[in-house]
Design a protein around this motif. Sequence first.
Motif, PDB file in Angstrom:
ATOM      1  N   LYS A 125       0.838  -1.188   0.000  1.00 50.75           N
ATOM      2  CA  LYS A 125       0.000   0.000   0.000  1.00 50.75           C
ATOM      3  C   LYS A 125       0.880   1.248   0.000  1.00 50.75           C
ATOM      4  N   TYR A 126       0.608   2.138  -0.898  1.00 52.62           N
ATOM      5  CA  TYR A 126       1.437   3.340  -0.954  1.00 52.62           C
ATOM      6  C   TYR A 126       0.623   4.611  -0.805  1.00 52.62           C
ATOM      7  N   GLY A 127      -0.632   4.474  -0.601  1.00 49.65           N
ATOM      8  CA  GLY A 127      -1.409   5.690  -0.415  1.00 49.65           C
ATOM      9  C   GLY A 127      -2.867   5.412  -0.139  1.00 49.65           C
ATOM     10  N   GLN A 128      -3.513   6.361   0.426  1.00 51.69           N
ATOM     11  CA  GLN A 128      -4.950   6.261   0.666  1.00 51.69           C
ATOM     12  C   GLN A 128      -5.541   7.646   0.535  1.00 51.69           C
ATOM     13  N   LYS A 129      -6.681   7.703  -0.069  1.00 48.88           N
ATOM     14  CA  LYS A 129      -7.262   9.012  -0.346  1.00 48.88           C
ATOM     15  C   LYS A 129      -8.776   8.914  -0.275  1.00 48.88           C
ATOM     16  N   VAL A 130      -9.369   9.963   0.245  1.00 49.59           N
ATOM     17  CA  VAL A 130     -10.831  10.035   0.209  1.00 49.59           C
ATOM     18  C   VAL A 130     -11.222  10.818  -1.027  1.00 49.59           C
ATOM     19  N   THR A 131     -11.963  10.192  -1.881  1.00 44.78           N
ATOM     20  CA  THR A 131     -12.372  10.852  -3.118  1.00 44.78           C
ATOM     21  C   THR A 131     -13.712  11.540  -2.933  1.00 44.78           C
ATOM     22  N   ARG A 132     -14.004  12.377  -3.881  1.00 38.07           N
ATOM     23  CA  ARG A 132     -15.186  13.235  -3.745  1.00 38.07           C
ATOM     24  C   ARG A 132     -16.487  12.451  -3.845  1.00 38.07           C
TER      25      ARG A 132
ATOM     26  N   CYS B 285     -16.034   6.691   1.339  1.00 35.27           N
ATOM     27  CA  CYS B 285     -15.079   5.669   1.762  1.00 35.27           C
ATOM     28  C   CYS B 285     -13.726   5.931   1.107  1.00 35.27           C
ATOM     29  N   PRO B 286     -12.662   5.786   1.874  1.00 34.17           N
ATOM     30  CA  PRO B 286     -11.333   6.064   1.317  1.00 34.17           C
ATOM     31  C   PRO B 286     -10.940   5.053   0.259  1.00 34.17           C
ATOM     32  N   ARG B 287     -10.133   5.510  -0.650  1.00 35.30           N
ATOM     33  CA  ARG B 287      -9.613   4.635  -1.701  1.00 35.30           C
ATOM     34  C   ARG B 287      -8.154   4.323  -1.377  1.00 35.30           C
ATOM     35  N   ALA B 288      -7.827   3.059  -1.435  1.00 37.58           N
ATOM     36  CA  ALA B 288      -6.452   2.642  -1.138  1.00 37.58           C
ATOM     37  C   ALA B 288      -5.706   2.362  -2.425  1.00 37.58           C
ATOM     38  N   TYR B 289      -4.432   2.737  -2.457  1.00 41.63           N
ATOM     39  CA  TYR B 289      -3.597   2.529  -3.630  1.00 41.63           C
ATOM     40  C   TYR B 289      -2.539   1.480  -3.316  1.00 41.63           C
ATOM     41  N   PHE B 290      -2.438   0.507  -4.171  1.00 38.65           N
ATOM     42  CA  PHE B 290      -1.478  -0.581  -3.977  1.00 38.65           C
ATOM     43  C   PHE B 290      -0.585  -0.726  -5.205  1.00 38.65           C
ATOM     44  N   LYS B 291       0.654  -1.117  -4.934  1.00 45.74           N
ATOM     45  CA  LYS B 291       1.563  -1.509  -6.007  1.00 45.74           C
ATOM     46  C   LYS B 291       1.938  -2.959  -5.793  1.00 45.74           C
ATOM     47  N   CYS B 292       2.180  -3.649  -6.878  1.00 51.72           N
ATOM     48  CA  CYS B 292       2.593  -5.040  -6.773  1.00 51.72           C
ATOM     49  C   CYS B 292       4.018  -5.074  -6.231  1.00 51.72           C
ATOM     50  N   SER B 293       4.168  -5.754  -5.112  1.00 47.63           N
ATOM     51  CA  SER B 293       5.477  -5.784  -4.466  1.00 47.63           C
ATOM     52  C   SER B 293       6.193  -7.108  -4.661  1.00 47.63           C
ATOM     53  N   PHE B 294       5.566  -8.001  -5.388  1.00 44.17           N
ATOM     54  CA  PHE B 294       6.198  -9.313  -5.593  1.00 44.17           C
ATOM     55  C   PHE B 294       7.448  -9.152  -6.460  1.00 44.17           C
ATOM     56  N   ALA B 295       7.324  -8.414  -7.533  1.00 42.21           N
ATOM     57  CA  ALA B 295       8.467  -8.140  -8.399  1.00 42.21           C
ATOM     58  C   ALA B 295       8.653  -6.634  -8.481  1.00 42.21           C
TER      59      ALA B 295
END
Length: 314
Positions: free
Chosen positions: A168-175, A179-189
Amino acid sequence: MDCSSWINTSLDLNINPRRVHEDVPKEVESKLFSLGMPKFNVEEECTNELEEELKRVTAENKKLGEMLSVVCENYNTLRSHLMEYTKKNGEKETSPTSKKRKSESSNNNNSICVMGTNNGNSESSSTDEESCKKPREETIKPKISRVYVRTEASDTTLIVKDGYQWRKYGQKVTRDNPCPRAYFKCSFAPSCPVKKKVQRSVDDQSVLVATYEGEHNHPQASSQMEATSGSGRSVTLASVPCSASLSTATPTLVTLDLTKSKGSNNNFKSTRTKVDSPKVKQVLVEQMATSLTTDPNFRAALVAAISGRLLHNY
DNA sequence: CGCGTTTGACCCGCGC
DNA sequence: GCGCGGGTCAAACGCG
């Protein structure tokens, strides 16, 4: 819209008299000869037979053509209804002010039609009208897919276990969504470009909407672990019919059903009751409609089925 | 101590 | 040009 752009209605039913005549098996003629029948009688009879056959085939072809046009008409009607429906839905889903970024709004436009199945492969399945309207940059966009995940409404975590490792690299409440939106990046590779956004549905708080951007450039290494580990949720892909079954080549929308694994064997039962909820039904209908309108494989199968049916009538 | 998450700040594109 | 809003960054924090 002209349905001929979708389905080639020229069935080539071989009603050409010359060709029909050519198709008469040689052995039929030779057998008739072997019965000692005079040749002129055979020819005459054959001609009469063929003429009758030709008349019959012509009439049948006409009938089938009418049937096909009715099918196309129904298809167009259905499709226009679907477009209206999805358009309405899309307007409801996006913010009313439509002040979103261009990329986002274009994604939503795509999701209206294809539920976020925008990629180069499915591009060809879009209509001419659409392809004309679409900006050129659409073709180089990363693959975007959307996954609906049912969780417990009380579960506040925005974690969707799909077999990949995410950071997870971020979370934001959108307009448009409290409910907040969470941002994820693939960390496997480290080089994997895939990103994931997870947000609760505005309509149904118990549904998580995970939007995937890009494609993994590595195998799904942790899926087995995720599925067998007792912690957290388990992913039961098969618990909900998904569009992937219709679209074998490009499974673009998958509805996951996450149930608490601590629950034990009642998971399936609770799953079924949840699936029966109107929201999920709506999602399923959208998925099926998506496959209907966008999946070239499905259309090809439909054409093959119709053709097969027509040929079967002979 | 290392790793993952949280969260406020910053960046950037779009509409007015 | 300015404001808005989504997306990203990175320091702080927590946990094992």
